[in-house]
Design a protein around this motif. Structure first.
Motif, short mmCIF file in Angstrom:
data_model
loop_
_atom_site.label_atom_id
_atom_site.label_comp_id
_atom_site.label_asym_id
_atom_site.label_seq_id
_atom_site.Cartn_x
_atom_site.Cartn_y
_atom_site.Cartn_z
N MET A 1 0.80 -1.22 0.00
CA MET A 1 -0.07 0.11 -0.05
C MET A 1 0.78 1.19 -0.14
N VAL A 2 0.61 2.28 -1.06
CA VAL A 2 1.48 3.70 -0.94
C VAL A 2 0.26 4.51 -0.63
N ASN A 3 0.58 5.40 0.30
CA ASN A 3 -0.27 6.64 0.37
C ASN A 3 0.69 8.10 0.06
N ILE A 4 -0.29 8.94 -0.43
CA ILE A 4 0.65 10.14 -0.81
C ILE A 4 0.18 11.27 0.22
N GLY A 5 1.14 11.61 0.84
CA GLY A 5 1.16 12.58 1.92
C GLY A 5 1.81 13.95 1.26
N SER A 6 2.63 14.72 2.03
CA SER A 6 3.15 16.10 1.63
C SER A 6 4.26 16.34 2.54
N LEU A 7 5.22 17.08 2.18
CA LEU A 7 6.13 17.63 2.84
C LEU A 7 5.50 18.08 4.28
N VAL A 8 4.36 18.80 4.08
CA VAL A 8 3.81 19.39 5.31
C VAL A 8 3.40 18.41 6.35
N GLY A 9 3.19 16.97 5.92
CA GLY A 9 2.96 16.01 6.88
C GLY A 9 4.19 15.57 7.66
N ALA A 10 5.36 15.81 6.72
CA ALA A 10 6.58 15.16 7.32
C ALA A 10 7.35 16.35 7.88
N GLY A 11 7.31 17.59 7.75
CA GLY A 11 8.12 18.59 7.90
C GLY A 11 7.60 19.51 8.82
N GLY A 12 6.18 19.81 8.72
CA GLY A 12 5.66 20.75 9.58
C GLY A 12 4.70 21.96 8.77
N PRO A 13 3.70 22.34 9.22
CA PRO A 13 2.79 23.45 8.31
C PRO A 13 3.34 24.56 8.52
N ASN A 14 2.80 25.60 7.60
CA ASN A 14 2.87 27.01 7.56
C ASN A 14 1.62 27.54 8.42
N ALA A 18 -4.24 25.00 8.40
CA ALA A 18 -4.49 23.96 9.33
C ALA A 18 -5.20 22.85 9.07
N SER A 19 -6.26 22.91 7.96
CA SER A 19 -6.91 21.90 7.33
C SER A 19 -6.09 20.95 6.48
N TYR A 20 -5.18 21.52 5.89
CA TYR A 20 -4.34 20.69 4.76
C TYR A 20 -3.25 20.06 5.54
N ALA A 21 -2.74 20.66 6.61
CA ALA A 21 -1.71 20.04 7.71
C ALA A 21 -2.19 18.86 8.37
N THR A 22 -3.56 19.32 8.85
CA THR A 22 -4.03 18.04 9.57
C THR A 22 -4.19 16.80 8.74
N SER A 23 -4.69 16.92 7.41
CA SER A 23 -4.77 15.74 6.96
C SER A 23 -3.67 15.20 6.29
N LYS A 24 -2.66 15.84 6.04
CA LYS A 24 -1.55 15.26 5.52
C LYS A 24 -0.74 14.54 6.95
N VAL A 25 -0.66 15.23 8.05
CA VAL A 25 -0.40 14.46 9.19
C VAL A 25 -0.82 13.19 9.55
N ALA A 26 -2.40 13.11 9.32
CA ALA A 26 -3.16 12.10 9.42
C ALA A 26 -2.85 11.08 8.57
N ILE A 27 -2.45 11.38 7.06
CA ILE A 27 -2.02 10.21 6.36
C ILE A 27 -0.72 9.59 6.78
#
Length: 83
Positions: A1-14, A18-27
């Protein structure tokens, strides 16, 4: 299984993410938990955190940003945006 996240999920939001970062950290988190739970069934779970892509949305973000944190974010992903 491969999920697609974001650097926001790996490194931290700006600010403003808020909504975008929350969803990426959840992934990222659910992928980790699934990897642990499914390991006994020989199912591997990974998350990919792609970097920024030069799109009109990123260019608009660059045009609108005047504070240092936004500029550092764009510079930090290694993109040069021609405005």
């Amino acid at each position: 299984m491969v999920n697609i996240g974001s650097l926001v999920g790996a490194g931290g939001p700006n600010r403003g993410q808020a909504s975008y970062a929350t969803s990426k950290v959840a992934i990222a988190s659910i992928t980790t938990v699934m990897a642990m739970e499914l390991a006994d069934h020989d199912i591997r779970c990974n998350v990919i955190h792609p970097g920024a892509i030069d799109t009109p949305i990123l260019a608009a973000f660059a045009d609108e940003s005047e504070d240092e944190s936004s500029e550092r974010t764009i510079d930090g992903v290694g993109l040069q945006i021609d405005t």
